[in-house]
Design a protein around this motif. Structure first.
Motif, PDB file in Angstrom:
ATOM      1  N   LEU A 222       0.819  -1.215   0.000  1.00 22.42           N
ATOM      2  CA  LEU A 222       0.000   0.000   0.000  1.00 22.42           C
ATOM      3  C   LEU A 222       0.853   1.266   0.000  1.00 22.42           C
ATOM      4  O   LEU A 222       0.500   2.255  -0.639  1.00 22.42           O
ATOM      5  CB  LEU A 222      -0.934  -0.003   1.209  1.00 22.42           C
ATOM      6  CG  LEU A 222      -2.267  -0.676   0.930  1.00 22.42           C
ATOM      7  CD1 LEU A 222      -3.055  -0.840   2.205  1.00 22.42           C
ATOM      8  CD2 LEU A 222      -3.099   0.095  -0.067  1.00 22.42           C
ATOM      9  N   VAL A 223       1.986   1.182   0.707  1.00 21.45           N
ATOM     10  CA  VAL A 223       2.898   2.350   0.716  1.00 21.45           C
ATOM     11  C   VAL A 223       3.359   2.617  -0.723  1.00 21.45           C
ATOM     12  O   VAL A 223       3.354   3.755  -1.190  1.00 21.45           O
ATOM     13  CB  VAL A 223       4.096   2.101   1.665  1.00 21.45           C
ATOM     14  CG1 VAL A 223       5.203   3.114   1.412  1.00 21.45           C
ATOM     15  CG2 VAL A 223       3.648   2.188   3.117  1.00 21.45           C
ATOM     16  N   ILE A 224       3.703   1.545  -1.429  1.00 12.62           N
ATOM     17  CA  ILE A 224       4.143   1.698  -2.826  1.00 12.62           C
ATOM     18  C   ILE A 224       2.998   2.288  -3.661  1.00 12.62           C
ATOM     19  O   ILE A 224       3.174   3.241  -4.411  1.00 12.62           O
ATOM     20  CB  ILE A 224       4.631   0.349  -3.412  1.00 12.62           C
ATOM     21  CG1 ILE A 224       5.915  -0.082  -2.696  1.00 12.62           C
ATOM     22  CG2 ILE A 224       4.870   0.446  -4.921  1.00 12.62           C
ATOM     23  CD1 ILE A 224       6.364  -1.492  -2.988  1.00 12.62           C
ATOM     24  N   LEU A 225       1.801   1.710  -3.458  1.00 11.39           N
ATOM     25  CA  LEU A 225       0.621   2.165  -4.213  1.00 11.39           C
ATOM     26  C   LEU A 225       0.372   3.663  -3.987  1.00 11.39           C
ATOM     27  O   LEU A 225       0.137   4.421  -4.925  1.00 11.39           O
ATOM     28  CB  LEU A 225      -0.588   1.363  -3.719  1.00 11.39           C
ATOM     29  CG  LEU A 225      -1.741   1.189  -4.680  1.00 11.39           C
ATOM     30  CD1 LEU A 225      -1.329   0.335  -5.844  1.00 11.39           C
ATOM     31  CD2 LEU A 225      -2.923   0.544  -3.970  1.00 11.39           C
ATOM     32  N   PHE A 226       0.437   4.062  -2.727  1.00 13.78           N
ATOM     33  CA  PHE A 226       0.212   5.473  -2.402  1.00 13.78           C
ATOM     34  C   PHE A 226       1.295   6.349  -3.031  1.00 13.78           C
ATOM     35  O   PHE A 226       1.001   7.407  -3.571  1.00 13.78           O
ATOM     36  CB  PHE A 226       0.215   5.671  -0.876  1.00 13.78           C
ATOM     37  CG  PHE A 226      -1.157   5.734  -0.295  1.00 13.78           C
ATOM     38  CD1 PHE A 226      -1.977   4.627  -0.307  1.00 13.78           C
ATOM     39  CD2 PHE A 226      -1.641   6.908   0.254  1.00 13.78           C
ATOM     40  CE1 PHE A 226      -3.248   4.681   0.223  1.00 13.78           C
ATOM     41  CE2 PHE A 226      -2.923   6.970   0.781  1.00 13.78           C
ATOM     42  CZ  PHE A 226      -3.721   5.853   0.770  1.00 13.78           C
ATOM     43  N   HIS A 227       2.536   5.876  -2.930  1.00 10.42           N
ATOM     44  CA  HIS A 227       3.634   6.719  -3.396  1.00 10.42           C
ATOM     45  C   HIS A 227       3.681   6.850  -4.916  1.00 10.42           C
ATOM     46  O   HIS A 227       4.258   7.804  -5.425  1.00 10.42           O
ATOM     47  CB  HIS A 227       4.961   6.237  -2.813  1.00 10.42           C
ATOM     48  CG  HIS A 227       5.115   6.668  -1.390  1.00 10.42           C
ATOM     49  ND1 HIS A 227       4.477   6.025  -0.352  1.00 10.42           N
ATOM     50  CD2 HIS A 227       5.763   7.713  -0.828  1.00 10.42           C
ATOM     51  CE1 HIS A 227       4.757   6.644   0.776  1.00 10.42           C
ATOM     52  NE2 HIS A 227       5.535   7.676   0.511  1.00 10.42           N
ATOM     53  N   ILE A 228       3.059   5.883  -5.605  1.00 10.03           N
ATOM     54  CA  ILE A 228       2.980   6.016  -7.064  1.00 10.03           C
ATOM     55  C   ILE A 228       2.258   7.315  -7.412  1.00 10.03           C
ATOM     56  O   ILE A 228       2.595   8.001  -8.374  1.00 10.03           O
ATOM     57  CB  ILE A 228       2.258   4.786  -7.684  1.00 10.03           C
ATOM     58  CG1 ILE A 228       3.183   3.577  -7.603  1.00 10.03           C
ATOM     59  CG2 ILE A 228       1.832   5.046  -9.128  1.00 10.03           C
ATOM     60  CD1 ILE A 228       2.538   2.271  -8.016  1.00 10.03           C
TER      61      ILE A 228
END
Lengths: 227, 385
Positions: B357-363
């Motif tokens: 989710l962190v990756i998803l948000f940071h995209i």
């Protein structure tokens, strides 16, 4: 000491095209003066005001305020300068509409790093002076233009700044409110504030001590007004 | 402190957006945790089928009537010399310390062999000096003996199994034609695996333990010589209960895992896109509202970096809230609502889900931050005015 600008230039890139919107501008504003920057739309007067207020950066030239070379200041020092040395008044009032009058007024204090006592008293004192005390808990979106501009002035005075920078402060006001705002600004000058006003309204400009006329990014005339 | 208050006030003012995004995060976490949990379980159980499928073993559970009248079933099994492989749970208090043991029949040690961390699996053909046990975890060493007040009950650890390992248990196995391995494999929850009521092996006897609970299902081993008549025999046993070949259960297990991954993968993909769009869209909305705010904050004392940090923190808050809510919910009843069999949920699951989710948000956040860093807030604001 005041404001000293030498050979100021500002270049912007729009649509992949570079354009100088200010060139070779020399300006000196003494402490306690009330100066109008006039000129046609797009002449570069607001850009000059933004550079004075350290919200925009110059491309060339030298700028010092009260003897401090702005180029030698770190970002955090410049931010502190914006917070404590300048008070800004804008044509569209620059207020946060969903916040109350009080919340807008104390904003510079909340954003700054200086801890001060009696903030609430100071805010109410400003509101009292500008006749908006009873509007303290009102949301800004519900205010009239004149009330909004007075709120913006109260906010500009919150940190007791030395310089008040006003960008078309009467541009969105009727003549009655214009007169009121100009009276407030003159009163502020009387208590020692340095006022710089960008305007294309000659009546407003004529209320000032001096006019700096800008045309196509260059100062073309500096005129002292005898009241 | 003032700036934190200002930030919190701002979050509260935009609470609608944040509640929506937080709910979205929780939903994605629900799917993610079950997905990762399943993948972990699949990894942990990938060798389970191999541990038994080389033998012709069936999971069988009698219908309710026959469970109380087992003689008919037993007669049928005896007729074909089908070997019953019972398992049981035993408890005893041999040294003032309660021990939980998983009792295996002698034959079960021959048809099943789980992965060991140390030592060896119990060999029914071997002569042991003491009762051989497989210990779970690192509390005992291979070769370690422990005596009890009963001179007949001296145990020796011959192998060590991980407490995270899945072991064979005769639960209600083979209940349908789609029975899966997950019905006969459970995570090791006893202290030891011990031979129980064996003919050749030194073992624990029924009367020596404080309590003994037979598992309701059975594992049946069809002798090799009956291979030709297998279909006929299975049909006959089927009259008394549900019966499924463990090999078939393994196939079903793999198929259901595959199906789970495809369905959950699609759902996860869809929700990831929705979250991505939600984060992006809502960020844009909040950003549009915040653009003026940031300009004013900048004008009155924020540096551009502070504006970026403020925007970043405002954007990341649903992720933090969502993860906190999910972890709290998980430990307060949510785990029981997961109906999917064999889920391996541990700290890694949460970390993996959080990282995803962190990756998803940071995209969506990082390009926004770069844009905010580059843009001249004041000029942009003036243009809009």
């Amino acid at each position: 000491m005041g404001i000293v600008m030498k050979n100021i230039g500002k270049e912007v890139v729009s649509s992949h095209e570079k354009k100088w919107i200010l060139q070779n501008v020399d300006v000196e504003i003494k402490e306690g003066e009330m100066v109008a920057i006039i000129g046609k739309s797009g002449a570069g007067k607001s850009t000059l005001l933004h550079i004075i207020g350290a919200v925009d950066k110059k491309t060339t030239g030298e700028y010092s305020i009260d003897g401090q070379d702005i180029d030698k200041l770190k970002d955090s020092k410049i931010a502190k300068l914006r917070n404590q040395t300048f008070g800004y008044i804008m044509q569209d009032f620059g207020l946060l509409n969903e916040d109350t009058v009080y919340e807008n007024i104390i904003l510079p204090y909340l954003l700054g790093s200086q801890s001060r006592k009696n903030i609430k008293e100071k805010a109410y004192e400003n509101m009292e002076m500008l006749g908006i005390k009873k509007l303290a808990s009102q949301k800004v979106e519900k205010l009239s233009g004149g009330e909004k501009q007075r709120t913006a002035i109260a906010r500009a005075l919150m940190m007791d700044p030395k310089y008040i920078l006003a960008d078309e402060p009467t541009g969105a006001l009727d003549s009655k409110n214009t007169q009121q705002v100009m009276k407030i600004l003159r009163d502020l000058q009387k208590i020692g504030k340095t006022i710089v006003i960008v305007t294309h309204d000659m009546d407003v400009a004529n209320c000032c001590d001096r006019k700096i006329c800008i045309l196509d990014g260059q100062v073309v005339e500096k005129e002292k007004i005898n009241h | 402190m003032n700036k934190t208050k200002l930030w919190i006030r701002q979050i509260i003012k935009n609470k609608g957006y944040y509640i929506f995004l937080t709910a979205e995060v929780v939903i994605v976490l629900l799917i993610l945790v079950s997905m990762i949990g399943k993948l972990q379980a699949m990894y942990a159980t990938k060798e389970l089928g191999n541990a038994v499928i080389n033998k012709n073993v069936y999971a069988f559970s009698e219908y309710g009537y026959y469970r109380e009248n087992t003689t008919e079933v037993d007669k049928c099994l005896d007729k074909y010399n089908i070997i019953n492989l019972p398992t049981c749970s035993l408890t005893m208090d041999p040294m003032g310390k309660r021990l939980f043991m998983l009792g295996y029949s002698e034959e079960l040690f021959d048809v099943y062999s789980p992965k060991l961390e140390a030592g060896e699996w119990i060999d029914s053909t071997k002569e042991y000096e003491y009762i051989p046990v497989i210990a779970a975890g690192d509390k005992y060493q291979v070769g370690e003996c422990f005596e009890t007040e009963d001179p007949q009950l001296t145990f020796q650890v011959v192998g060590i199994i991980s407490p995270e390992e899945y072991v064979l248990l005769t639960g209600v196995g083979g209940t349908t034609g789609y029975a899966s391995l997950s019905e006969v494999f459970y995570k090791m929850s006893s202290d030891f695996i011990v031979p129980c009521d064996c003919e050749h092996l030194k073992c624990v006897r029924k009367e020596q333990v404080d309590s003994r609970t037979e598992w309701s299902g059975r594992l049946l081993l069809l002798p090799d010589e009956l291979a030709d008549r297998e279909e006929e025999i299975v049909k006959e046993i089927n009259q008394y209960g549900y019966i499924t070949n463990v090999k078939k259960m393994s196939e079903n297990y793999n198929a259901s895992n595959q199906e789970f991954c495809i369905v959950n993968g699609i759902v996860l993909f869809v929700f990831s896109i929705i979250t991505l769009a939600g984060v992006g869209g809502i960020n844009n909305m909040v950003e549009l509202k915040n653009e003026k705010r940031m300009t004013i904050y900048y004008m009155y004392g924020f540096t551009k970096r502070k504006c970026m940090l403020y925007t970043y923190l405002s954007t990341i808050i649903p992720l933090i809230l969502g993860e906190c809510i999910f972890v709290f919910w998980y430990y307060h009843g949510l785990d029981e609502t997961y109906t999917v069999d064999l889920l391996e949920i541990n700290m890694f699951t949460f970390v993996a889900a959080a990282v995803y989710l962190v990756i998803l948000f940071h995209i969506t956040i990082i390009p926004e931050m770069i844009r905010l860093g580059k843009k001249d807030l004041f000029a942009l604001y003036k243009q809009k005015v």
